[in-house]
Design a protein around this motif. Sequence first.
Motif, mmCIF file in Angstrom:
data_model
loop_
_atom_site.group_PDB
_atom_site.id
_atom_site.type_symbol
_atom_site.label_atom_id
_atom_site.label_comp_id
_atom_site.label_asym_id
_atom_site.label_seq_id
_atom_site.Cartn_x
_atom_site.Cartn_y
_atom_site.Cartn_z
ATOM 1 N N THR A 80 0.977 -1.194 0.125
ATOM 2 C CA THR A 80 -0.009 -0.069 -0.072
ATOM 3 C C THR A 80 0.923 1.224 0.143
ATOM 4 O O THR A 80 1.965 1.306 0.640
ATOM 5 C CB THR A 80 -1.080 0.149 1.241
ATOM 6 N N LYS A 138 1.231 5.394 0.293
ATOM 7 C CA LYS A 138 0.410 6.932 0.753
ATOM 8 C C LYS A 138 1.180 8.068 0.369
ATOM 9 O O LYS A 138 2.407 7.978 0.407
ATOM 10 C CB LYS A 138 0.050 6.989 2.124
ATOM 11 N N THR A 157 7.305 -0.783 7.074
ATOM 12 C CA THR A 157 7.096 0.603 6.369
ATOM 13 C C THR A 157 8.351 1.015 6.031
ATOM 14 O O THR A 157 9.297 1.213 6.423
ATOM 15 C CB THR A 157 6.181 1.508 7.002
ATOM 16 N N GLU A 180 -3.336 3.946 -3.703
ATOM 17 C CA GLU A 180 -3.230 3.400 -2.441
ATOM 18 C C GLU A 180 -2.661 1.753 -2.751
ATOM 19 O O GLU A 180 -1.651 1.436 -2.284
ATOM 20 C CB GLU A 180 -4.339 3.223 -1.538
#
Length: 317
Positions: free
Chosen positions: A64, A66, A152, A121
Amino acid sequence: MKKIFIISSLSVLALMGILFGCKKVSKGFISDYMYYTPNPLIATQGNVVNSKAIELDGTTGPVTVKLLAVRNMDTGQPAPDMLKEFTIKQFLGQITSADSTVALVNKKIVLKPALPLEVSEIGGRISLSQATANVATGNYVIDVRVSNVKGTRDILNACRIQLLPKAHFALDAGPFFTTSDPDTETGFSGQSPLPVTITYDNKGPNKIRFVFLDKNGATFDPSAGQVVTRGDRGNFSQMNPYFPVVRTNTALEWEFIDLPNGFPIKDGNNGTGNYYRIPARFTVENRNANPVFFGFKALSAGSYTVTIQIPAITKKP
């Protein structure tokens, strides 16, 4: 003693195998070197442009993505207009052959708010919309955050975006012309480059004009049959079924609809190809002149004059 030592050693190895076998296996992988291509992503104000998904460099999917920030690359300051909603024309659905009138086409166009810049996304694809017409030209840069089962990563300066001034029209490279025998489809010459120039008036009515000149700048007269189409070859009237062609003594003329992604949106018999002919009886050389150009598109409201000057051909007095 030797047997006891061998048995003890095997026991230690077995115990170590059990301990290592119980160690928790780390899931997935996330790279520090994910990137976008192309970089920079080049766009023009008011046109739709999409990047590819972010290149994962072996990162375990799915990911994903962002959007963290958009900055003006030259000043380093935030670029809030890239993230501001603007009202633009958008299609409600695909234009089909059933949408055969201006009224039917207009039913599929609506004014809606849109962001100039978005990042998907899933996959991280960068999308620039028609709303970029409201954003200053220049160089921008984005930061993104990518996440997966492993963790992340924040990717700073992930992609440059070069926003160029709005283009009011498009024309494919490589216009050409041939000559051929009178009143027949034989004796074609080789293809030669064809000079095509386009002028745009943003204050004029929505009109497109094709003007055909000889090598000396004399204008051929479409109303007198000096400019014709070529059988079933492609031409602009096929791409514009909404308005009839008007043949004046200087040009072929059409009205057009101001559409979100430019006009025309329909293809002719040869895609976006415009095939025209100056019949041989109107040339000093007694040869047909056959100009061909592809990909003309009006991207803004206003008036366009497309001037096609044919070298090596002289209009009869």
